[in-house]
Design a protein around this motif. Structure first.
Motif, PDB file in Angstrom:
ATOM      1  N   ILE A  51       0.856  -1.190   0.000  1.00 41.41           N
ATOM      2  CA  ILE A  51       0.000   0.000   0.000  1.00 41.41           C
ATOM      3  C   ILE A  51       0.887   1.233   0.000  1.00 41.41           C
ATOM      4  N   THR A  52       0.587   2.173  -0.879  1.00 41.49           N
ATOM      5  CA  THR A  52       1.331   3.427  -0.868  1.00 41.49           C
ATOM      6  C   THR A  52       0.756   4.327   0.216  1.00 41.49           C
ATOM      7  N   TRP A  53       1.512   5.316   0.607  1.00 42.86           N
ATOM      8  CA  TRP A  53       1.022   6.196   1.664  1.00 42.86           C
ATOM      9  C   TRP A  53      -0.120   7.100   1.203  1.00 42.86           C
ATOM     10  N   SER A  54      -0.388   7.115  -0.123  1.00 47.67           N
ATOM     11  CA  SER A  54      -1.581   7.800  -0.624  1.00 47.67           C
ATOM     12  C   SER A  54      -2.769   6.861  -0.703  1.00 47.67           C
ATOM     13  N   GLY A  55      -2.539   5.574  -0.460  1.00 50.52           N
ATOM     14  CA  GLY A  55      -3.635   4.627  -0.337  1.00 50.52           C
ATOM     15  C   GLY A  55      -3.808   3.632  -1.464  1.00 50.52           C
ATOM     16  N   SER A  56      -2.970   3.661  -2.485  1.00 50.45           N
ATOM     17  CA  SER A  56      -3.089   2.677  -3.569  1.00 50.45           C
ATOM     18  C   SER A  56      -2.605   1.321  -3.097  1.00 50.45           C
ATOM     19  N   THR A  57      -3.349   0.286  -3.448  1.00 48.81           N
ATOM     20  CA  THR A  57      -3.011  -1.064  -2.988  1.00 48.81           C
ATOM     21  C   THR A  57      -2.689  -1.984  -4.162  1.00 48.81           C
ATOM     22  N   ASN A  58      -1.941  -3.034  -3.847  1.00 50.87           N
ATOM     23  CA  ASN A  58      -1.586  -4.060  -4.819  1.00 50.87           C
ATOM     24  C   ASN A  58      -1.572  -5.390  -4.093  1.00 50.87           C
ATOM     25  N   TYR A  59      -2.207  -6.401  -4.669  1.00 48.46           N
ATOM     26  CA  TYR A  59      -2.295  -7.712  -4.034  1.00 48.46           C
ATOM     27  C   TYR A  59      -1.807  -8.807  -4.980  1.00 48.46           C
ATOM     28  N   ALA A  60      -1.226  -9.840  -4.400  1.00 47.75           N
ATOM     29  CA  ALA A  60      -0.961 -11.043  -5.164  1.00 47.75           C
ATOM     30  C   ALA A  60      -2.298 -11.680  -5.533  1.00 47.75           C
ATOM     31  N   ASP A  61      -2.359 -12.288  -6.722  1.00 45.50           N
ATOM     32  CA  ASP A  61      -3.613 -12.909  -7.158  1.00 45.50           C
ATOM     33  C   ASP A  61      -4.104 -13.951  -6.158  1.00 45.50           C
ATOM     34  N   VAL A  63      -4.171 -13.977  -3.039  1.00 45.00           N
ATOM     35  CA  VAL A  63      -4.777 -13.492  -1.795  1.00 45.00           C
ATOM     36  C   VAL A  63      -5.911 -12.511  -2.042  1.00 45.00           C
ATOM     37  N   LYS A  64      -6.142 -12.144  -3.295  1.00 51.81           N
ATOM     38  CA  LYS A  64      -7.209 -11.177  -3.601  1.00 51.81           C
ATOM     39  C   LYS A  64      -8.552 -11.700  -3.115  1.00 51.81           C
ATOM     40  N   GLY A  65      -9.293 -10.827  -2.478  1.00 53.64           N
ATOM     41  CA  GLY A  65     -10.597 -11.204  -1.948  1.00 53.64           C
ATOM     42  C   GLY A  65     -10.546 -11.825  -0.572  1.00 53.64           C
ATOM     43  N   ARG A  66      -9.371 -12.179  -0.102  1.00 52.29           N
ATOM     44  CA  ARG A  66      -9.233 -12.787   1.235  1.00 52.29           C
ATOM     45  C   ARG A  66      -8.442 -11.906   2.192  1.00 52.29           C
ATOM     46  N   PHE A  67      -7.429 -11.214   1.672  1.00 49.42           N
ATOM     47  CA  PHE A  67      -6.560 -10.375   2.505  1.00 49.42           C
ATOM     48  C   PHE A  67      -6.857  -8.901   2.216  1.00 49.42           C
ATOM     49  N   THR A  68      -6.734  -8.085   3.255  1.00 49.95           N
ATOM     50  CA  THR A  68      -6.912  -6.643   3.105  1.00 49.95           C
ATOM     51  C   THR A  68      -5.772  -5.920   3.806  1.00 49.95           C
ATOM     52  N   ILE A  69      -5.107  -5.048   3.061  1.00 48.73           N
ATOM     53  CA  ILE A  69      -4.020  -4.268   3.631  1.00 48.73           C
ATOM     54  C   ILE A  69      -4.526  -2.856   3.927  1.00 48.73           C
ATOM     55  N   SER A  70      -4.069  -2.303   5.049  1.00 51.15           N
ATOM     56  CA  SER A  70      -4.455  -0.943   5.408  1.00 51.15           C
ATOM     57  C   SER A  70      -3.285  -0.273   6.120  1.00 51.15           C
ATOM     58  N   LEU A  75       0.371   6.681  12.823  1.00 51.13           N
ATOM     59  CA  LEU A  75       1.101   5.696  13.624  1.00 51.13           C
ATOM     60  C   LEU A  75       2.209   5.031  12.829  1.00 51.13           C
ATOM     61  N   ARG A  76       2.297   5.347  11.531  1.00 50.89           N
ATOM     62  CA  ARG A  76       3.301   4.713  10.670  1.00 50.89           C
ATOM     63  C   ARG A  76       3.198   3.198  10.769  1.00 50.89           C
ATOM     64  N   THR A  77       1.988   2.722  10.626  1.00 46.46           N
ATOM     65  CA  THR A  77       1.698   1.305  10.791  1.00 46.46           C
ATOM     66  C   THR A  77       0.979   0.766   9.567  1.00 46.46           C
ATOM     67  N   VAL A  78       1.292  -0.470   9.217  1.00 50.75           N
ATOM     68  CA  VAL A  78       0.561  -1.167   8.178  1.00 50.75           C
ATOM     69  C   VAL A  78      -0.001  -2.447   8.763  1.00 50.75           C
ATOM     70  N   ASN A  79      -1.225  -2.776   8.371  1.00 54.20           N
ATOM     71  CA  ASN A  79      -1.906  -3.961   8.865  1.00 54.20           C
ATOM     72  C   ASN A  79      -2.297  -4.849   7.702  1.00 54.20           C
ATOM     73  N   LEU A  80      -2.337  -6.142   7.968  1.00 54.22           N
ATOM     74  CA  LEU A  80      -2.784  -7.109   6.973  1.00 54.22           C
ATOM     75  C   LEU A  80      -3.833  -7.991   7.629  1.00 54.22           C
ATOM     76  N   GLN A  81      -5.072  -7.821   7.228  1.00 55.15           N
ATOM     77  CA  GLN A  81      -6.152  -8.680   7.704  1.00 55.15           C
ATOM     78  C   GLN A  81      -6.253  -9.871   6.767  1.00 55.15           C
ATOM     79  N   MET A  82      -6.065 -11.056   7.322  1.00 53.91           N
ATOM     80  CA  MET A  82      -6.054 -12.275   6.518  1.00 53.91           C
ATOM     81  C   MET A  82      -7.248 -13.128   6.918  1.00 53.91           C
ATOM     82  N   ASN A  83      -8.166 -13.301   5.995  1.00 50.77           N
ATOM     83  CA  ASN A  83      -9.359 -14.121   6.214  1.00 50.77           C
ATOM     84  C   ASN A  83      -9.331 -15.336   5.314  1.00 50.77           C
ATOM     85  N   SER A  84     -10.162 -16.305   5.643  1.00 50.40           N
ATOM     86  CA  SER A  84     -10.279 -17.533   4.833  1.00 50.40           C
ATOM     87  C   SER A  84      -8.904 -18.127   4.555  1.00 50.40           C
ATOM     88  N   LEU A  85      -8.119 -18.256   5.596  1.00 48.98           N
ATOM     89  CA  LEU A  85      -6.746 -18.730   5.434  1.00 48.98           C
ATOM     90  C   LEU A  85      -6.714 -20.174   4.960  1.00 48.98           C
TER      91      LEU A  85
END
Length: 122
Positions: A51-61, A63-70, A75-85
């Motif tokens: 994720i860029t600091w302006s908010g653009s995201t890029n995902y590996a194919d 994980v698309k639809g299952r993972f969300t980056i924010s 806080l200078r923090t990045v999070n990765l929510q991983m569902n349907s593992l």
């Protein structure tokens, strides 16, 4: 000294969820992007999501639809929510940041965290 501190890995059953977090600290002047990569023994490290600091995201194919980056700019923090593992998500996950350290005069470069293990198994 820039540090990327990761948290949130662990063991989860297939179909479960985990949330990874990574915080950048220590002389950070400006962040261009942050993201997550993963690696299994014997294979190359691969991109999971960025994720860029302006908010653009890029995902590996894979994980698309299952993972969300924010990110949290303040806080200078990045999070990765991983569902349907899935078992194939099992890997060491590494936080990456492209940032300037020290001041506006510095050149952006890559920084890496130490990695956090994610295991998906029943």
């Amino acid at each position: 000294q820039v540090q990327l501190v990761e948290s949130g890995g662990g063991l989860v059953q297939p179909g479960g969820s985990l949330r990874l977090s990574c915080a950048a600290s220590g002389g950070v002047y400006s962040i261009q992007s942050m993201g997550w990569y993963r690696q299994v023994p014997g294979k190359q490290r691969e991109l999971v999501a960025t994720i860029t600091w302006s908010g653009s995201t890029n995902y590996a194919d894979s994980v698309k639809g299952r993972f969300t980056i924010s990110r949290d700019n303040g806080l200078r923090t990045v999070n990765l929510q991983m569902n349907s593992l899935k078992p194939e998500d099992t890997a060491a996950y590494y936080c990456n940041a492209v940032l300037q350290a020290g001041g506006s005069w510095s050149i952006s470069r890559d920084y890496w965290g130490q990695g956090t293990q994610v295991a998906v198994s029943s």
